[in-house]
Enzyme design. Structure first.
Site, PDB file in Angstrom:
ATOM      1  N   HIS A 120      -0.371  -9.054   0.537  1.00 15.84           N
ATOM      2  CA  HIS A 120       0.505  -7.918   0.256  1.00 15.84           C
ATOM      3  C   HIS A 120      -0.050  -7.075  -0.879  1.00 15.84           C
ATOM      4  O   HIS A 120       0.014  -7.465  -2.044  1.00 15.84           O
ATOM      5  CB  HIS A 120       1.921  -8.420  -0.077  1.00 15.84           C
ATOM      6  CG  HIS A 120       2.904  -7.319  -0.274  1.00 15.84           C
ATOM      7  ND1 HIS A 120       3.703  -7.212  -1.390  1.00 15.84           N
ATOM      8  CD2 HIS A 120       3.212  -6.251   0.508  1.00 15.84           C
ATOM      9  CE1 HIS A 120       4.458  -6.131  -1.274  1.00 15.84           C
ATOM     10  NE2 HIS A 120       4.185  -5.531  -0.145  1.00 15.84           N
ATOM     11  N   SER A 130       5.934  -6.324   3.806  1.00 13.82           N
ATOM     12  CA  SER A 130       6.607  -6.401   2.508  1.00 13.82           C
ATOM     13  C   SER A 130       7.802  -7.335   2.558  1.00 13.82           C
ATOM     14  O   SER A 130       8.260  -7.805   1.529  1.00 13.82           O
ATOM     15  CB  SER A 130       7.135  -5.025   2.102  1.00 13.82           C
ATOM     16  OG  SER A 130       6.123  -4.077   2.178  1.00 13.82           O
ATOM     17  N   ASN A 177       8.928  -7.086  -4.524  1.00 16.17           N
ATOM     18  CA  ASN A 177       9.918  -6.308  -3.785  1.00 16.17           C
ATOM     19  C   ASN A 177      11.310  -6.918  -3.871  1.00 16.17           C
ATOM     20  O   ASN A 177      12.311  -6.199  -3.842  1.00 16.17           O
ATOM     21  CB  ASN A 177       9.497  -6.154  -2.322  1.00 16.17           C
ATOM     22  CG  ASN A 177       8.370  -5.140  -2.188  1.00 16.17           C
ATOM     23  OD1 ASN A 177       8.075  -4.417  -3.142  1.00 16.17           O
ATOM     24  ND2 ASN A 177       7.745  -5.090  -1.039  1.00 16.17           N
ATOM     25  N   GLU A 208      -0.068 -10.007  -3.650  1.00 15.09           N
ATOM     26  CA  GLU A 208       0.710 -11.221  -3.418  1.00 15.09           C
ATOM     27  C   GLU A 208       0.120 -11.911  -2.191  1.00 15.09           C
ATOM     28  O   GLU A 208       0.065 -11.317  -1.116  1.00 15.09           O
ATOM     29  CB  GLU A 208       2.187 -10.883  -3.182  1.00 15.09           C
ATOM     30  CG  GLU A 208       2.899 -10.438  -4.460  1.00 15.09           C
ATOM     31  CD  GLU A 208       4.325  -9.941  -4.219  1.00 15.09           C
ATOM     32  OE1 GLU A 208       5.164 -10.136  -5.096  1.00 15.09           O
ATOM     33  OE2 GLU A 208       4.582  -9.338  -3.154  1.00 15.09           O
TER      34      GLU A 208
HETATM   35  N1  LIG Z   1       4.586   1.909   1.706  1.00 17.02           N
HETATM   36  C1  LIG Z   1       4.455   1.006   0.761  1.00 17.02           C
HETATM   37  O1  LIG Z   1       4.625   1.307  -0.422  1.00 17.02           O
HETATM   38  C2  LIG Z   1       4.068  -0.403   1.117  1.00 17.02           C
HETATM   39  C3  LIG Z   1       3.599  -1.248   0.122  1.00 17.02           C
HETATM   40  C4  LIG Z   1       3.166  -2.531   0.455  1.00 17.02           C
HETATM   41  C5  LIG Z   1       3.253  -2.972   1.773  1.00 17.02           C
HETATM   42  N2  LIG Z   1       3.738  -2.124   2.735  1.00 17.02           N
HETATM   43  C6  LIG Z   1       3.777  -2.636   4.108  1.00 17.02           C
HETATM   44  O2  LIG Z   1       2.648  -2.123   4.773  1.00 17.02           O
HETATM   45  C7  LIG Z   1       2.940  -1.958   6.157  1.00 17.02           C
HETATM   46  C8  LIG Z   1       2.641  -0.505   6.543  1.00 17.02           C
HETATM   47  O3  LIG Z   1       3.524   0.358   5.836  1.00 17.02           O
HETATM   48  P1  LIG Z   1       3.170   1.893   5.556  1.00 17.02           P
HETATM   49  O4  LIG Z   1       4.110   2.363   4.535  1.00 17.02           O
HETATM   50  O5  LIG Z   1       1.710   2.018   5.331  1.00 17.02           O
HETATM   51  O6  LIG Z   1       3.559   2.528   6.970  1.00 17.02           O
HETATM   52  P2  LIG Z   1       3.157   3.960   7.549  1.00 17.02           P
HETATM   53  O7  LIG Z   1       4.244   4.336   8.464  1.00 17.02           O
HETATM   54  O8  LIG Z   1       2.768   4.877   6.465  1.00 17.02           O
HETATM   55  O9  LIG Z   1       1.829   3.652   8.399  1.00 17.02           O
HETATM   56  C9  LIG Z   1       1.802   2.834   9.528  1.00 17.02           C
HETATM   57  C10 LIG Z   1       0.597   3.224  10.397  1.00 17.02           C
HETATM   58  O10 LIG Z   1       0.473   2.285  11.475  1.00 17.02           O
HETATM   59  C11 LIG Z   1       0.057   2.991  12.611  1.00 17.02           C
HETATM   60  N3  LIG Z   1       0.373   2.222  13.806  1.00 17.02           N
HETATM   61  C12 LIG Z   1       1.563   2.094  14.410  1.00 17.02           C
HETATM   62  N4  LIG Z   1       1.424   1.304  15.501  1.00 17.02           N
HETATM   63  C13 LIG Z   1       0.142   0.921  15.573  1.00 17.02           C
HETATM   64  C14 LIG Z   1      -0.619   0.109  16.481  1.00 17.02           C
HETATM   65  N5  LIG Z   1      -0.039  -0.458  17.522  1.00 17.02           N
HETATM   66  N6  LIG Z   1      -1.932  -0.054  16.274  1.00 17.02           N
HETATM   67  C15 LIG Z   1      -2.519   0.525  15.205  1.00 17.02           C
HETATM   68  N7  LIG Z   1      -1.857   1.304  14.320  1.00 17.02           N
HETATM   69  C16 LIG Z   1      -0.547   1.497  14.501  1.00 17.02           C
HETATM   70  C17 LIG Z   1       0.787   4.308  12.521  1.00 17.02           C
HETATM   71  O11 LIG Z   1       0.140   5.306  13.288  1.00 17.02           O
HETATM   72  C18 LIG Z   1       0.728   4.589  11.007  1.00 17.02           C
HETATM   73  O12 LIG Z   1      -0.390   5.362  10.665  1.00 17.02           O
HETATM   74  C19 LIG Z   1       4.389  -2.349   6.348  1.00 17.02           C
HETATM   75  O13 LIG Z   1       4.441  -3.690   6.768  1.00 17.02           O
HETATM   76  C20 LIG Z   1       4.951  -2.202   4.945  1.00 17.02           C
HETATM   77  O14 LIG Z   1       6.050  -3.020   4.717  1.00 17.02           O
HETATM   78  C21 LIG Z   1       4.125  -0.854   2.429  1.00 17.02           C
END
Ligand SMILES: NC(=O)c1ccc[n+]([C@@H]2O[C@H](COP(=O)([O-])OP(=O)(O)OC[C@H]3O[C@@H](n4cnc5c(N)ncnc54)[C@H](O)[C@@H]3O)[C@@H](O)[C@H]2O)c1
Length: 596
Positions: free
Chosen positions: A142, A121, A192, A154
């Site tokens: 994204h 993000s 964002n 995005e």
């Molecule tokens: N939460 C949101 O609303 C949102 C929206 C758009 C983009 N994002 C982006 O998406 C990405 C993930 O965010 P999230 O909120 O889903 O995080 P999250 O913490 O909910 O999930 C992350 C997952 O990655 C896994 N993980 C960690 N290390 C790992 C590895 N080495 N190999 C495989 N899996 C691994 C974890 O076990 C976890 O299940 C981030 O870059 C975030 O900025 C988040």
């Protein structure tokens, strides 16, 4: 010819990853879904199952299609399972070093032609790409939360991403039924960058006890038509993720203080209050991962008795003024059964207001929303006067005269002389300090702000503004009156912009700054906010409706009160106002409305 994506890999099955898996599998694409451990894999699988089961229960997905969807997903621990996919989307936590490590590993594991994408993000896609030997095949894709629902993607190209890769990914987005906006690699991209300053500001309001979580969220939902309030959205995003995004944006985006995470966020993350995914964030949820909010120790009592606690009885209401707001407010009170005394500056004005109220009530009758008898009864409850003396026996006065402090102060001084003791005196000001008005009387404890939204008969929100001198009884009375009007009254402190304008206008101003910096177009920015965040209008659409002059005036007030450098009005906004491009009302604002 566009590249064929028959199998994609998703790394990390958390909040975003699980949703992204669903998006691909729903569209007939095979997915290799990868996690770091067996328990994490199980959680990801459960999230996918929960989501698709809910879709089936809601009748949005056939059971057979759900089963076919699940068959397309292959779950695995470790990146090695991704050796033959066409595209990988990484969705692990928002840490640069972690993402770089994963990309270096993906570079080794995946075929040379595989596209490697990050769902980051806020981190630099460029910095992630240089961890591989193929930065030209690295791109940002994204998605928005929840990925299966939000239409926007995005697509982030770096200076080295190959144009073919961009085109292939754009075509893929279309195949997924998504709308893409393609942009350069900048912290927070479009959505964002515009969203997180607002979210952080809302957390700051909550942290400083400016308003309750329920009131902050209700204000933005009901005042701006947003799908959810900012604190509920923080819970959905995940507080740990939100913290990292803010922190990165602060460091990458010019150290704008508005992106420095509010201290409370860090405390909540440390305490394990991560939002929905941990079952507790700003709100408490039925269980981890559940969207269902359950009452907790700070949930306000919703009973009528609690609402009326300490409230004074109100039967007769005075409304002073003859403009749009006064007219709407008279109608609202009369329809709700209150006796209303309207005071204007002369019989002519009263006749006009009376006509306007009649016309509006008649519209209700024509639309079948109001019975003729109820219209007549409402009109019968209103008396028309040109002197404040007729307010001697009302229980509440709502002032809605011109937005000028000297006029309002003089009026409140007169009301102080005329009205009986115990009356609640309310101002509808949207920009002046309520305390200034209150101090024009000898009874500041009885003075509140009642900030109605335009059009008052339609808009469900009223901001109840309490000053440092307002008594709890006066606040309780104001809130009870809002409830009796069928409106939601949200209580807030006496600061410029109250809740809604203070949170809304800096965001609109930021959108203007983004346009001014030529990062994106007005159309794409509007698209991003509507399709990525579910806003009913994009910022430029809204600015043209509200009026650029009005918006500039509000933004100036906010800037002057808080001296926050990030609130300084965008020069482009000032220039458009100077040029007379004020929005729809002058047929030209950010867009040309002369042909519509
Ligand atoms: N939460 C949101 O609303 C949102 C929206 C758009 C983009 N994002 C982006 O998406 C990405 C993930 O965010 P999230 O909120 O889903 O995080 P999250 O913490 O909910 O999930 C992350 C997952 O990655 C896994 N993980 C960690 N290390 C790992 C590895 N080495 N190999 C495989 N899996 C691994 C974890 O076990 C976890 O299940 C981030 O870059 C975030 O900025 C988040």
């Amino acid at each position: 010819m566009a590249r064929d994506f028959s199998t994609v890999g998703v790394v990390g099955l958390g909040t975003m990853g699980a949703g992204i898996v669903e998006v691909f599998a729903r569209n007939g694409i095979d997915v290799v879904a990868v996690e770091i451990s067996e328990p994490a894999l199980e959680r990801g699988r459960a999230t996918l199952t929960g989501s698709t089961d809910r879709a089936v229960a809601k009748g949005k997905l056939a059971a057979a299609d759900r089963d076919a969807l699940h068959e397309r997903v292959h779950f695995a621990v470790g990146l090695d399972a991704l050796h033959s996919v066409d595209l990988v989307i990484e969705a692990v936590p928002e840490h640069l070093d972690l993402k770089q490590r994963i990309f270096a590993e993906l570079d080794r594991v995946c075929r040379p032609e595989t596209i490697l994408a990050t769902n980051t993000s806020s981190l630099s896609v460029t910095e992630i790409s240089v961890a591989t030997s193929r930065p030209n095949q690295v791109i940002g894709i994204h998605f928005f939360n929840p990925a299966p629902v939000m239409k926007l993607v995005e697509v982030v190209r770096t200076v080295v991403t190959s144009p073919e890769v961009v085109a292939d990914v754009e075509a893929l987005c279309a195949r997924l039924g998504k709308v893409d906006v393609t942009i350069n690699d900048r912290a927070g991209f479009i959505a964002n960058a515009l969203l997180f300053g607002y979210l952080n500001h809302a957390v700051g309001m909550f942290e400083s006890h400016y308003a309750t979580r329920e009131d902050i969220d209700a204000a933005m939902k009901l005042g701006c038509g947003l799908p959810m309030g900012p604190l509920a959205l923080m819970d959905l995003i995940g507080l740990d993720t939100a913290y990292e995004i803010l922190d990165t944006m602060y460091r990458r985006g010019g150290r704008d203080r508005r992106h420095a995470p509010v201290p409370l966020l860090k405390q909540m993350v440390t305490a394990g209050l991560l939002g929905r995914k941990s079952g507790r964030g700003f709100y408490t949820y039925e269980r981890p991962g559940s969207p269902v909010v359950v009452p907790d120790e700070v949930t306000p009592l919703a009973t009528d008795a609690a609402l009326a606690d300490g409230a004074r009885a109100i039967t007769k209401v005075g409304v002073v003024g003859s403009g749009t707001m006064a007219t709407g407010i008279i109608e609202v009170f009369a329809k709700a059964g209150y006796e209303v005394v309207s005071v204007t500056r002369g019989a002519e004005k009263s006749a006009k207001v009376c006509e306007a109220v009649k016309t509006s009530l008649n519209k209700g009758v024509v639309r079948g929303k109001l019975a003729e008898a109820d219209r007549d009864a409402a009109l019968g409850r209103i008396s028309w006067s040109a002197t404040l003396d007729h307010l001697a026996d009302v229980d509440l006065v709502v002032e809605a005269v011109v937005e000028e402090l000297s006029v309002k102060k003089a009026l409140f001084a007169s009301l102080d002389e005329i009205c009986k003791p115990g009356v609640v005196l309310a101002t509808t000001t949207s920009s002046l300090p309520v305390i200034d008005v209150a101090m024009a009387t000898h009874r500041p404890a009885d003075v509140v702000g009642l900030h109605f939204f335009n059009p008052a008969p339609v808009m469900p929100l009223v901001e109840v503004v309490r000053t440092i001198r307002t008594s709890p009884e006066a606040t309780a009375t104001a809130r009870a009156v809002c409830a009796a009007l069928g409106k939601t009254g949200v209580v807030c402190g006496d600061r410029s912009g109250f809740i809604v304008n203070a949170l809304l206008f800096p965001y609109l101003n930021d959108a203007v700054k983004m346009l001014e910096a030529s990062y994106s177009t007005a159309d794409d920015i509007d698209h991003a906010m509507k399709l990525g965040c579910g806003y009913p209008m994009g910022p430029f659409e809204l600015l043209d409706v509200v009026g650029l002059d009005v918006s500039l005036a509000i933004q100036r007030e906010l800037y002057l009160e808080l001296r926050e450098p990030g609130f300084a009005p965008a020069p482009l906004l000032e220039h458009l106002v100077t040029a007379g491009y004020l929005g729809r009302k002058t047929r030209r604002g950010f867009r040309d409305h002369s042909h519509r």
